[in-house]
Design a protein around this motif. Structure first.
Motif, PDB file in Angstrom:
ATOM      1  N   LEU A  73       0.826  -1.202   0.000  1.00 47.52           N
ATOM      2  CA  LEU A  73       0.000   0.000   0.000  1.00 47.52           C
ATOM      3  C   LEU A  73       0.866   1.261   0.000  1.00 47.52           C
ATOM      4  CD1 LEU A  73      -2.809   1.337   0.155  1.00 47.52           C
ATOM      5  CD2 LEU A  73      -2.460   1.414   2.627  1.00 47.52           C
ATOM      6  N   GLU A  74       1.928   1.279   0.792  1.00 50.93           N
ATOM      7  CA  GLU A  74       2.829   2.437   0.810  1.00 50.93           C
ATOM      8  C   GLU A  74       3.410   2.690  -0.582  1.00 50.93           C
ATOM      9  OE1 GLU A  74       5.592   1.342   3.863  1.00 50.93           O
ATOM     10  OE2 GLU A  74       4.197   1.857   5.480  1.00 50.93           O
ATOM     11  N   ASN A  75       3.813   1.618  -1.284  1.00 54.03           N
ATOM     12  CA  ASN A  75       4.324   1.760  -2.653  1.00 54.03           C
ATOM     13  C   ASN A  75       3.232   2.288  -3.577  1.00 54.03           C
ATOM     14  OD1 ASN A  75       6.762   0.692  -1.782  1.00 54.03           O
ATOM     15  ND2 ASN A  75       6.343  -1.348  -2.539  1.00 54.03           N
ATOM     16  N   TRP A  76       2.012   1.777  -3.398  1.00 57.17           N
ATOM     17  CA  TRP A  76       0.890   2.217  -4.222  1.00 57.17           C
ATOM     18  C   TRP A  76       0.625   3.710  -4.024  1.00 57.17           C
ATOM     19  CZ3 TRP A  76      -3.921   4.344  -3.344  1.00 57.17           C
ATOM     20  CH2 TRP A  76      -4.815   4.317  -4.413  1.00 57.17           C
ATOM     21  N   VAL A  77       0.577   4.152  -2.777  1.00 57.49           N
ATOM     22  CA  VAL A  77       0.335   5.574  -2.498  1.00 57.49           C
ATOM     23  C   VAL A  77       1.433   6.424  -3.141  1.00 57.49           C
ATOM     24  CG1 VAL A  77       0.283   7.337  -0.672  1.00 57.49           C
ATOM     25  CG2 VAL A  77      -1.020   5.216  -0.397  1.00 57.49           C
ATOM     26  N   GLY A  78       2.684   5.990  -3.022  1.00 59.51           N
ATOM     27  CA  GLY A  78       3.796   6.744  -3.602  1.00 59.51           C
ATOM     28  C   GLY A  78       3.729   6.839  -5.119  1.00 59.51           C
ATOM     29  N   ASP A  79       3.245   5.784  -5.771  1.00 65.29           N
ATOM     30  CA  ASP A  79       3.190   5.768  -7.239  1.00 65.29           C
ATOM     31  C   ASP A  79       1.886   6.317  -7.806  1.00 65.29           C
ATOM     32  OD1 ASP A  79       5.687   4.611  -7.315  1.00 65.29           O
ATOM     33  OD2 ASP A  79       4.967   2.588  -7.751  1.00 65.29           O
ATOM     34  N   ARG A  80       0.782   6.143  -7.091  1.00 64.54           N
ATOM     35  CA  ARG A  80      -0.540   6.471  -7.640  1.00 64.54           C
ATOM     36  C   ARG A  80      -1.105   7.826  -7.216  1.00 64.54           C
ATOM     37  NH1 ARG A  80      -1.011   3.734 -11.826  1.00 64.54           N
ATOM     38  NH2 ARG A  80      -2.083   1.747 -11.832  1.00 64.54           N
ATOM     39  N   LEU A  81      -0.696   8.344  -6.061  1.00 62.31           N
ATOM     40  CA  LEU A  81      -1.277   9.584  -5.545  1.00 62.31           C
ATOM     41  C   LEU A  81      -0.214  10.672  -5.470  1.00 62.31           C
ATOM     42  CD1 LEU A  81      -3.330   8.081  -2.549  1.00 62.31           C
ATOM     43  CD2 LEU A  81      -3.971   8.209  -4.974  1.00 62.31           C
ATOM     44  N   GLN A  82      -0.553  11.854  -5.946  1.00 63.42           N
ATOM     45  CA  GLN A  82       0.413  12.955  -5.925  1.00 63.42           C
ATOM     46  C   GLN A  82      -0.282  14.250  -5.506  1.00 63.42           C
ATOM     47  OE1 GLN A  82       2.683  13.250  -9.500  1.00 63.42           O
ATOM     48  NE2 GLN A  82       3.655  15.164  -8.902  1.00 63.42           N
ATOM     49  N   ALA A  83       0.323  14.936  -4.536  1.00 61.91           N
ATOM     50  CA  ALA A  83      -0.194  16.231  -4.091  1.00 61.91           C
ATOM     51  C   ALA A  83       0.308  17.306  -5.051  1.00 61.91           C
ATOM     52  CB  ALA A  83       0.275  16.529  -2.673  1.00 61.91           C
ATOM     53  N   ALA A  84      -0.614  18.173  -5.519  1.00 57.88           N
ATOM     54  CA  ALA A  84      -0.243  19.215  -6.471  1.00 57.88           C
ATOM     55  C   ALA A  84      -0.979  20.516  -6.165  1.00 57.88           C
ATOM     56  CB  ALA A  84      -0.561  18.749  -7.893  1.00 57.88           C
ATOM     57  N   GLY A  85      -1.269  20.757  -4.877  1.00 58.12           N
ATOM     58  CA  GLY A  85      -2.009  21.954  -4.508  1.00 58.12           C
ATOM     59  C   GLY A  85      -1.268  22.753  -3.451  1.00 58.12           C
ATOM     60  N   SER A  86      -1.916  23.794  -2.960  1.00 59.60           N
ATOM     61  CA  SER A  86      -1.277  24.673  -1.977  1.00 59.60           C
ATOM     62  C   SER A  86      -1.920  24.605  -0.601  1.00 59.60           C
ATOM     63  CB  SER A  86      -1.301  26.120  -2.487  1.00 59.60           C
ATOM     64  OG  SER A  86      -2.637  26.512  -2.743  1.00 59.60           O
ATOM     65  N   SER A  87      -3.064  23.946  -0.484  1.00 57.87           N
ATOM     66  CA  SER A  87      -3.701  23.815   0.825  1.00 57.87           C
ATOM     67  C   SER A  87      -4.483  22.509   0.887  1.00 57.87           C
ATOM     68  CB  SER A  87      -4.636  24.999   1.093  1.00 57.87           C
ATOM     69  OG  SER A  87      -5.729  24.974   0.188  1.00 57.87           O
TER      70      SER A  87
END
Length: 191
Positions: free
Chosen positions: A70-84
């Motif tokens: 799951l940790e690998n999945w979160v790192g590869d599949r989810l990305q933060a791209a905002g300011s708040s």
């Protein structure tokens, strides 16, 4: 004719030779191809609330445990791209449990190929996005489960390979359920 002494030396040597043909495989971390989901949020974090309790837990025996997958999945599949705002990925279940199956005992059992173990892996995850600046919140829960039975005389290497393939199958099923759920419930947060 073989002497008793030669026999006493040869039998353990044959046993050791048989064990030496069980090579230790190498298992790489799981990676997920394709574009990540871009969240218009400043942070993505994992909060692990799962604690293995009880008999039969095997998580520490896995080369890639459900939690690590799951940790690998979160790192590869989810990305933060905002300011708040932030997305919290809360692990509620990342278990791997072994259950002994009943097998035939005695001499008859020696000549039967039977399944001796059932390994069940589970992954339960809550996703919660919160951005106070936009007064927006979203949440969903994704849960998957897989199992596999193993022979009563399974080798160490076969067991490790089974654990690895179970973890891979589990996280692939998780990916197939989580990505559509996130797209559906987190539309306001996806960029």
């Amino acid at each position: 004719m073989i002497s008793r002494r030669e026999l006493l030396v040869a039998v353990p040597a044959l046993g050791l030779a048989a064990c030496s043909h069980d090579p230790a495989p190498s298992f790489p971390a799981f990676r997920f191809e394709g574009s990540p989901l871009l969240f218009n949020l400043a942070d993505i974090s994992i909060d692990n609330r799962f604690s293995p309790l009880g008999e039969g837990h095997l998580e520490a025996d896995f080369d890639v445990s459900p939690e690590t997958a799951l940790e690998n999945w979160v790192g590869d599949r989810l990305q933060a791209a905002g300011s708040s705002g932030r997305l919290v990925v809360t692990v509620t279940d990342a278990s791997a449990v072994q259950e002994r199956l009943s097998t035939t005992n005695g001499v008859e059992g020696l000549f039967r190929d039977e399944q001796g173990f059932k390994i069940t892996v589970r992954l339960g995850v809550d996703f919660v996005a919160d951005d106070p600046g936009r007064l927006s919140t979203a949440r969903t829960h994704v849960e998957v489960e897989k199992f596999k039975t193993l022979a009563k005389d399974v080798s160490f290497t076969e067991r490790r390979q089974a654990y690895y393939s179970l973890s891979r199958s589990l996280i692939d099923d998780f990916d197939a359920k989580a990505v559509p759920a996130l797209r559906q419930h987190f539309r306001l947060f996806l960029g």
